[in-house]
Design an enzyme around this catalytic site. Structure first.
Site, short mmCIF file in Angstrom:
data_model
loop_
_atom_site.label_atom_id
_atom_site.label_comp_id
_atom_site.label_asym_id
_atom_site.label_seq_id
_atom_site.Cartn_x
_atom_site.Cartn_y
_atom_site.Cartn_z
N LYS A 53 0.85 -1.20 0.00
CA LYS A 53 0.00 0.00 0.00
C LYS A 53 0.89 1.25 0.00
O LYS A 53 0.63 2.21 -0.72
CB LYS A 53 -0.93 -0.01 1.22
CG LYS A 53 -2.08 -0.99 1.05
CD LYS A 53 -2.80 -1.33 2.34
CE LYS A 53 -3.80 -2.46 2.08
NZ LYS A 53 -4.29 -3.11 3.28
N GLN A 97 -4.95 -1.86 9.39
CA GLN A 97 -4.72 -3.19 8.84
C GLN A 97 -5.25 -4.26 9.79
O GLN A 97 -4.88 -4.29 10.97
CB GLN A 97 -3.21 -3.39 8.57
CG GLN A 97 -2.87 -4.68 7.87
CD GLN A 97 -3.38 -4.71 6.43
OE1 GLN A 97 -3.27 -3.76 5.67
NE2 GLN A 97 -3.99 -5.84 6.05
N ASP A 120 -11.56 2.10 3.66
CA ASP A 120 -11.84 0.66 3.57
C ASP A 120 -13.34 0.41 3.41
O ASP A 120 -13.76 -0.66 2.99
CB ASP A 120 -11.36 -0.05 4.86
CG ASP A 120 -10.23 -1.02 4.59
OD1 ASP A 120 -9.96 -1.32 3.40
OD2 ASP A 120 -9.61 -1.48 5.57
#
Ligand code: NAP
Length: 284
Positions: A53, A97, A120
């Site tokens: 990322k 994460q 997200d």
């Protein structure tokens, strides 16, 4: 006629090029999209995802921050960091994460991310917006699946889409997005009776169950578009999807490979979401 292999790498590359170009334009007006990623603990797979990322943000010309925290970090400390990032104007997207260490309640942390920065798309508010059709950041893998179908030239409106799997991160949101695209949607799960009979009526079949090669040719309507979300590590070290690719290829009209199908779309859509969040923050 053999099935079209839907090239996720190529389509993800297209999305990334578009995002990069738009980010350049935005930078010209003084706005640099910013993504903050929080990694707690030393899970090796998570470290790899976070690294890629970070690398992709650099390619896009984004500002990126990775907060690598020790596994002993408390929930309060993590919530404090999320709060700071919510207030930080250089940051337009926040990604925590997963999985988090077991002493931290994932839900509490995800809920703490402000909806404008929820790149997200997992928070209850983002999920609610998706369900009622309000403008929102869409969860990356489901949004990537819609892009794959459309950009490989397949119509969604009016088609029968069957989604196998009902997780909060893939199955349910992809079903809602397909509905939003005017498909007629059926959702199947581990308690579904006559799964094969239902799946084999699908014009579009999306499989997200996490069981290697579990879906065979009996589930495929001739000519169907088959999207395999599964990523499973086999004993021989190779990756396999949830669909028995070789066996289903002759019947399907189009199919995504694993790897190289849905996987590359997830990060491309994360970049897309970060850009979108930056634009919305700047009101452009
Ligand atoms: P999950 O949370 O474990 O959910 C699995 C779903 O599949 C559940 O709804 C379960 O039903 C259903 N299911 C399990 N076995 C089944 C069977 N034999 N027949 C019908 N339904 C069955 O999994 P997930 O997080 O959605 O992930 C699914 C797969 O996608 C995994 O392989 C994961 O690694 C992969 N994935 C890939 C990406 C990507 O970027 N490519 C992103 C996310 C996930 P119940 O609800 O009844 O238990």
């Amino acid at each position: 006629m053999s099935a079209q292999v839907i090239d996720g790498k190529r389509i993800a590359g297209e999305v990334r090029s578009e995002v990069k170009l738009e980010a350049e334009k935005l930078r010209a007006s003084g706005i640099v999209p910013g993504l903050a990623v929080i990694l707690v603990g030393d899970d090796p797979a998570s470290a790899v995802y976070v690294g890629s990322k970070e690398k992709t943000c650099a390619e896009m010309g984004f500002h990126s921050e990775v907060h690598r925290l020790p596994g002993r970090t408390t929930q309060e400390e993590l919530l404090e960091l999320v709060g700071q990032l919510n207030r930080n104007e250089l940051i337009h997207g926040i990604l925590v994460q997963l999985p988090l260490p077991p002493h931290i309640a994932e839900k509490a942390v995800i809920d703490a991310i402000s909806v404008e920065k929820d790149v997200d798309g997992f928070s209850p508010q983002s999920t609610g917006n998706l369900v009622i059709g309000d403008e929102s950041l869409l969860p990356c893998t489901p949004a990537g699946i819609i892009e794959l179908i459309k950009r490989s030239g397949h119509e969604i409106a009016g088609k029968h889409a069957v989604v196998i799997g009902r997780s909060n991160i893939v199955g349910k949101p992809v079903a809602m997005l397909l509905l939003r695209e005017n498909a007629t949607v059926t959702v199947c799960h581990s308690r579904t009776e006559n799964l094969e009979a239902i799946a084999s009526t699908a014009d579009i079949l999306v499989v997200a169950i996490g069981k290697p090669k579990a879906i065979g040719p009996g589930c495929i309507k001739p000519g169907a578009v088959v999207i395999d979300v599964g990523v499973n590590r086999l004993d021989n070290g190779k990756l396999a999807g949830d669909v028995d690719y070789e066996a289903c290829l002759p019947a399907a009209g189009a199919v995504t490979p694993v790897p190289g199908g849905v996987g590359p779309m997830t990060i491309a859509m994360l970049m897309h979401n970060t850009l979108k969040a930056a634009r919305r923050a700047a009101g452009v």
